[in-house]
Design an enzyme around this catalytic site. Structure first.
Site, PDB file in Angstrom:
ATOM      1  N   ARG A  79       6.659  -8.202   1.804  1.00 39.92           N
ATOM      2  CA  ARG A  79       7.531  -7.711   2.876  1.00 39.92           C
ATOM      3  C   ARG A  79       8.248  -8.870   3.558  1.00 39.92           C
ATOM      4  O   ARG A  79       9.444  -8.805   3.842  1.00 39.92           O
ATOM      5  CB  ARG A  79       6.722  -6.913   3.899  1.00 39.92           C
ATOM      6  CG  ARG A  79       7.530  -6.478   5.123  1.00 39.92           C
ATOM      7  CD  ARG A  79       6.708  -5.602   6.036  1.00 39.92           C
ATOM      8  NE  ARG A  79       6.459  -4.314   5.412  1.00 39.92           N
ATOM      9  CZ  ARG A  79       5.440  -3.512   5.736  1.00 39.92           C
ATOM     10  NH1 ARG A  79       4.564  -3.907   6.646  1.00 39.92           N
ATOM     11  NH2 ARG A  79       5.295  -2.354   5.140  1.00 39.92           N
ATOM     12  N   ASP A 103      -1.356   6.779   6.291  1.00 42.89           N
ATOM     13  CA  ASP A 103      -1.305   5.361   6.619  1.00 42.89           C
ATOM     14  C   ASP A 103      -2.193   5.082   7.831  1.00 42.89           C
ATOM     15  O   ASP A 103      -2.343   5.945   8.702  1.00 42.89           O
ATOM     16  CB  ASP A 103       0.138   4.954   6.915  1.00 42.89           C
ATOM     17  CG  ASP A 103       0.345   3.448   6.842  1.00 42.89           C
ATOM     18  OD1 ASP A 103      -0.565   2.739   6.370  1.00 42.89           O
ATOM     19  OD2 ASP A 103       1.427   2.974   7.255  1.00 42.89           O
ATOM     20  N   LYS A 142       0.835  -1.214   0.000  1.00 40.15           N
ATOM     21  CA  LYS A 142       0.000   0.000   0.000  1.00 40.15           C
ATOM     22  C   LYS A 142       0.864   1.256   0.000  1.00 40.15           C
ATOM     23  O   LYS A 142       0.599   2.202  -0.751  1.00 40.15           O
ATOM     24  CB  LYS A 142      -0.942  -0.032   1.213  1.00 40.15           C
ATOM     25  CG  LYS A 142      -1.940  -1.173   1.181  1.00 40.15           C
ATOM     26  CD  LYS A 142      -2.944  -1.093   2.316  1.00 40.15           C
ATOM     27  CE  LYS A 142      -2.286  -1.331   3.668  1.00 40.15           C
ATOM     28  NZ  LYS A 142      -1.755  -2.708   3.791  1.00 40.15           N
ATOM     29  N   THR A 199      -5.525  -1.305   7.114  1.00 37.17           N
ATOM     30  CA  THR A 199      -5.553  -2.760   7.257  1.00 37.17           C
ATOM     31  C   THR A 199      -6.902  -3.228   7.774  1.00 37.17           C
ATOM     32  O   THR A 199      -7.149  -4.434   7.823  1.00 37.17           O
ATOM     33  CB  THR A 199      -4.454  -3.218   8.236  1.00 37.17           C
ATOM     34  OG1 THR A 199      -4.617  -2.536   9.484  1.00 37.17           O
ATOM     35  CG2 THR A 199      -3.067  -2.899   7.678  1.00 37.17           C
TER      36      THR A 199
END
Length: 367
Positions: free
Chosen positions: A229, A121, A76, A170
């Protein structure tokens, strides 16, 4: 978020955790793609976003606000950076937890220049006063600056230049509807396939300047839990092993040896994951068992088991959640190499026709 709950972003110290701390994000920066064409995976979101950006560039206007949702570690933040790069503008970065007052957000918004991208974020963690200020700013490109206090206070409207908000979350279900409705484009990022992760690993290895074999990339991808990740993190650990204990080449032997040292098994389970499965199968006969009891058995807090270990175990079909507690599935027994006792939840159920069943009467009793 409830008091005492664990934020996924705070789990960066876990090798197969999808969260990341500041050190981890700094290591990721060199591996991030800079263009949408270089972004691996997420084909649907990538194609849709490409249309939005190309159309806005053709009209010479700021694109609609963009909301990106999905589990941590899927890209993202990278997409937000790519959006700014594709538009040829700069990116302002902040986060929901960092904005606790409307004045904090007003200061950021009032300093934006025309066409800039503001990346927020964990946007679902914005304080309510800041949310309400953001509604107006996103829709009308205006903020009301309050001057004075009490009865003598007055609101002075401040016009903002056109800009684009890119929100990442999330937990999209926690976003209030008025905020969610102000995003013109919403993209949900899904977990990656192993083939896509192989491409991510090979690309990252090239950027890191390490010699990697395809079979090693395949092995790392299979243990990365569908998350780029984690794949990049495991790649760096395999590189360390090859440098210190190997010949510098990341081959299959190096990958397997390194991931054995770090206790990441062939399907990406770590020590905590296996402890939960082992307790379920060996101590409780496959369950059902309550979360608190299970957490005490493995020596962890209930929130840790529920937030850290359980999501992946459930997603992989190793654990099932029932009204009476957690139960181990047939796949869990098979992964541990243990034969399930007769009559357990995981014992195969009689079937008719061509299918095979792994549910038993316990599940139906709890339904």
């Amino acid at each position: 978020m409830a008091d005492g709950a664990i934020d996924p972003q705070d789990l960066g110290e876990r090798l197969v955790g999808a969260g990341a701390d500041e050190v981890e994000r700094a290591a990721e920066a060199a591996l991030r793609p800079k263009k949408l064409d270089d972004f691996v995976g997420q084909r649907v979101v990538r194609d849709q976003l490409s249309l939005v950006l190309q159309a806005s560039i053709g009209r010479d206007t700021a694109p609609d606000h963009v909301l990106l949702s999905g589990p941590p570690g899927l890209g993202k933040t990278t997409l937000a950076m790519i959006i700014a790069a594709e538009l040829g503008t700069s990116l302002r970065v902040t986060s929901g937890p960092a904005i606790q007052h409307a004045g904090d957000l007003a200061a950021v918004l009032s300093s934006l220049e025309e066409g800039e991208v503001l990346f927020i974020d964990e946007i679902h963690r914005l304080a309510r006063p800041a949310e309400e200020l953001l509604y107006v700013a996103m829709e009308d490109f205006r903020v009301d600056v309050v001057v004075g206090k009490g009865a003598g206070a007055s609101a002075i409207p401040l016009t903002l230049p056109p800009f684009t908000v890119v929100g990442a979350t999330t937990r999209s279900g926690l976003l209030p509807a008025p905020l969610r409705d102000r995003f013109g484009f919403t993209g949900h990022l899904d977990f990656y396939e192993a083939e896509e992760l192989e491409r991510v690993i090979l690309r990252s290895a090239g950027l890191l300047g390490v010699d990697i074999r395809h079979e090693a990339a395949h092995e790392i991808a299979g243990r990365s839990r569908g998350t780029p990740r984690i794949a990049n993190r495991l790649l760096r650990r395999v590189r360390d092993w090859a440098q210190v204990r190997g010949d510098g080449v990341l081959d299959l032997r190096a990958a397997r040896a390194a991931l054995e040292v770090y206790e990441v098994d062939p399907i990406g389970l770590d020590r905590l994951d296996r402890a939960v499965l082992t307790a379920l199968c060996r101590r409780f006969g496959g369950g059902p068992v309550g979360l608190t009891t299970l957490a005490m058995t493995v020596g962890e807090e209930s929130d840790t088991v529920e937030t850290v270990a359980e999501p992946y175990l459930v997603r992989e079909g190793l654990v099932a959640r029932t009204p009476r507690g957690r139960v181990a599935t047939a796949a869990a027994w098979e992964h541990l190499g243990i034969e399930p006792p007769a009559g357990t939840w995981a014992a195969p159920a009689p079937t008719t026709g061509g299918g095979t069943g792994t549910t038993s009467r316990t599940l139906f009793d709890e339904a």
